[in-house]
Enzyme design. Structure first.
Site, short mmCIF file in Angstrom:
data_model
loop_
_atom_site.label_atom_id
_atom_site.label_comp_id
_atom_site.label_asym_id
_atom_site.label_seq_id
_atom_site.Cartn_x
_atom_site.Cartn_y
_atom_site.Cartn_z
N LYS A 1 -33.06 93.73 -6.14
CA LYS A 1 -32.53 92.68 -7.02
C LYS A 1 -31.04 92.56 -6.77
CE LYS A 1 -30.82 91.37 -10.68
NZ LYS A 1 -29.62 90.52 -10.67
N GLU B 1 -25.33 104.55 -10.03
CA GLU B 1 -23.98 104.53 -9.46
C GLU B 1 -23.20 103.50 -10.27
OE1 GLU B 1 -22.85 106.53 -7.32
OE2 GLU B 1 -24.55 107.26 -6.17
N CYS C 1 -15.89 99.98 -6.37
CA CYS C 1 -16.17 100.97 -7.42
C CYS C 1 -15.21 102.14 -7.32
CB CYS C 1 -17.61 101.43 -7.32
SG CYS C 1 -18.06 101.99 -5.67
N GLU D 1 -11.49 99.61 -16.36
CA GLU D 1 -11.59 99.31 -14.93
C GLU D 1 -11.16 97.86 -14.70
OE1 GLU D 1 -15.64 99.06 -13.58
OE2 GLU D 1 -15.08 99.79 -11.60
#
Ligand code: NAD
Length: 470
Positions: A172, A245, A279, A377
């Site tokens: 996906k 993750e 990330c 973040e």
């Protein structure tokens, strides 16, 4: 110069406009292609077909599956330029440097690594006529939910090990970057038996359906911490094994005595790779008081010199934010930092003359822990630089947040290695940040997730252990 040359791979995956969802070019907002509108019903069909195909794929054995993965890697290399151009346009990263060509090449590297890494049964115990071995068996059907920032590479990190270990896969992609993953799957599926790999190009509802689908045996999900939490809840329905993750807010600590001139380029690269939309990018930098001003100045020079432009422009070094939402997050965080009295050393503003989602590379100084730009973040081309005077305080600052994906320590190697042991993160780099190696396991701790990817650890993570004792 920006060119939108003919792209046979893009033509092969884009559907007719009346059937599909328009996907914008990240740099201009103009439609670059149409992705199929897959739904939750398509998840049911894909999972059922993947379930049917799995026993025969597993029966091929490691050697044959590895040969198939090597053939896919070679084919990805043959189509690398077309794949890179789709990534550059859809996600926005520049073709050159650590950009779209690097991403496309990385797909082949990780496919080959999944093919070539040995996974042998492990001898657990042998004495007095008893022998116990640990074998790694396929999980079954793996759901692979991926984000938009490194769309093809992260999908490869999920798909390649899952296939190698004898699983079939329902992938996906992010709703923002389906074309990059459809293009990758178009190449992969030239080599796989029917039913082994499916791409369901839907939205969050489709991701949620995969996460909760009873016959899905494992969900690999890379994305935000908030999505990870939802997937953990959803997996209570199907008890799927999870590899999560998730988001990071990586700290870098520059120790007193570090050679600023020597490290500035690597610090800057670690923070601004993919316009900060990575990330494990360096997202908050702690610098000792004795070299603070020098460091801020060196980073500001690099930010001011960076060429910002569309991904397809060969001269670009930094691209746009990929989504309007991300552009809004970055703009708001910088505005808040200004209001708090932080110093914008360079940048600090959108760059609408380049395109609607461009933001100037920005260095923010005289900012502290607690400011949202430090504590959340940012996922954009903005680096807050925080002054410290005691290394113990810097370590406490690095460890004080929930997210703990990566971190880095810069300076004397031996001293940095000692500090690295005290920093809480899945990976701590010394005098580098964010460098990944397909042979070295990668994963977060705390709210950055659990489970490992890459190398033999990553292969074992998409298999279930089985003990055979005789
Ligand atoms: P996101 O969480 O919004 O989306 C990721 C994927 O999850 C998408 O495909 C999305 O459709 C799907 N999704 C959304 N809601 C879902 C639900 N309820 N159930 C199942 N699937 C759902 O993340 P994003 O904005 O695409 O990516 C950016 C984030 O990903 C950042 O936080 C970044 O740090 C993180 N990230 C982590 C890693 C890593 O390896 N740790 C790598 C890349 C990105």
């Amino acid at each position: 110069m920006t060119t939108t040359a003919e792209n046979a791979l893009l033509d092969a995956i884009t559907v007719a406009s009346e059937e599909g969802r328009a996907i914008p070019d990240a740099a201009t907002g103009e439609t670059m292609g149409y992705a199929p509108r897959h739904s939750v019903e398509d998840v049911d069909a894909a999972v059922a077909a993947a379930r049917r195909a799995q026993p025969a794929w597993a029966a091929l054995g490691h050697e044959r599956r590895s040969e198939v993965l090597r053939a896919i890697a070679a084919d990805v290399e043959s189509s690398a330029e077309e794949l890179a151009r789709i990534i550059a346009q859809e996600q926005g990263k520049p073709l050159g440097g650590m950009g779209a060509r690097f991403e496309a090449a990385g797909c082949a590297v990780w496919l080959r690594s999944a093919a070539d890494t040995p996974v042998e049964p492990e001898l657990l115990f042998e004495a007095e006529g008893t022998r116990s071995e640990l074998h790694y068996e396929p999980m079954g059907v793996v759901g692979a939910i991926s984000p938009w920032n490194w769309p093809a590479l992260i999908a490869t990190w999920q798909i390649a090990p899952a296939l190698r270990m004898g699983n079939t896969v329902v992938a996906k992609p992010s709703e923002y970057t389906p074309l990059s993953v459809l293009a990758l799957a178009e190449i992969i599926n030239r080599h796989l038996p029917e039913g082994v790999l499916h791409v369901v190009a839907g939205g969050r509802d489709v991701g949620a359906a995969i996460a909760a689908h009873p016959p899905v045996d494992q969900v690999m999900s890379t994305g935000s911490t908030a999505t990870g939490r939802k997937i953990v809840k959803a997996s209570s329905c199907n008890r799927a094994r999870l590899t999560l993750e998730l988001g990071g807010n990586d700290a870098g600590i520059i120790l007193p005595g570090a050679d600023v001139g020597q490290i500035a380029g690597a610090v800057f690269g670690g923070a601004f790779i993919n316009t900060g939309q990575t990330c494990a990018a360096l997202k908050r930098l702690y610098v000792h008081d004795s070299i603070y001003d020098e460091t801020v100045e060196a980073l500001a020079e690099l930010a001011a010199a960076a060429t910002v432009g569309p991904g397809l422009d060969e001269s670009s070094e930094m691209g746009p934010l990929t989504t309007d939402q991300q552009f809004g997050i970055v703009t708001d965080l910088v505005a808040d930092a200004k209001e708090r009295g932080a110093r914008i050393v360079v940048g600090g503003e959108p760059a609408p003359h380049i395109g609607p989602r461009f933001f100037q590379p920005t260095i923010v100084a005289d900012i502290s822990d607690g400011a949202p730009l430090v504590d959340t973040e940012q996922f954009g081309p903005v680096l807050p630089v925080i002054r410290y005077s005691s290394v113990d305080d810097a370590v406490d600052s690095a460890n004080r947040l929930g997210q703990a994906l990566g971190a880095s320590v810069w300076g004397d190697e031996e001293e940095a290695a000692k500090i690295a042991r005290r920093v809480e993160a899945g990976t701590v780099w010394i005098n580098q940040h964010g460098t990944l190696n397909p042979a070295v396991p990668f994963g977060g701790i705390k709210q950055s997730g659990y489970g490992l990817e890459f190398g033999s650890h990553g292969l074992k993570a998409v298999a279930h252990p089985k003990v055979i004792t005789r």
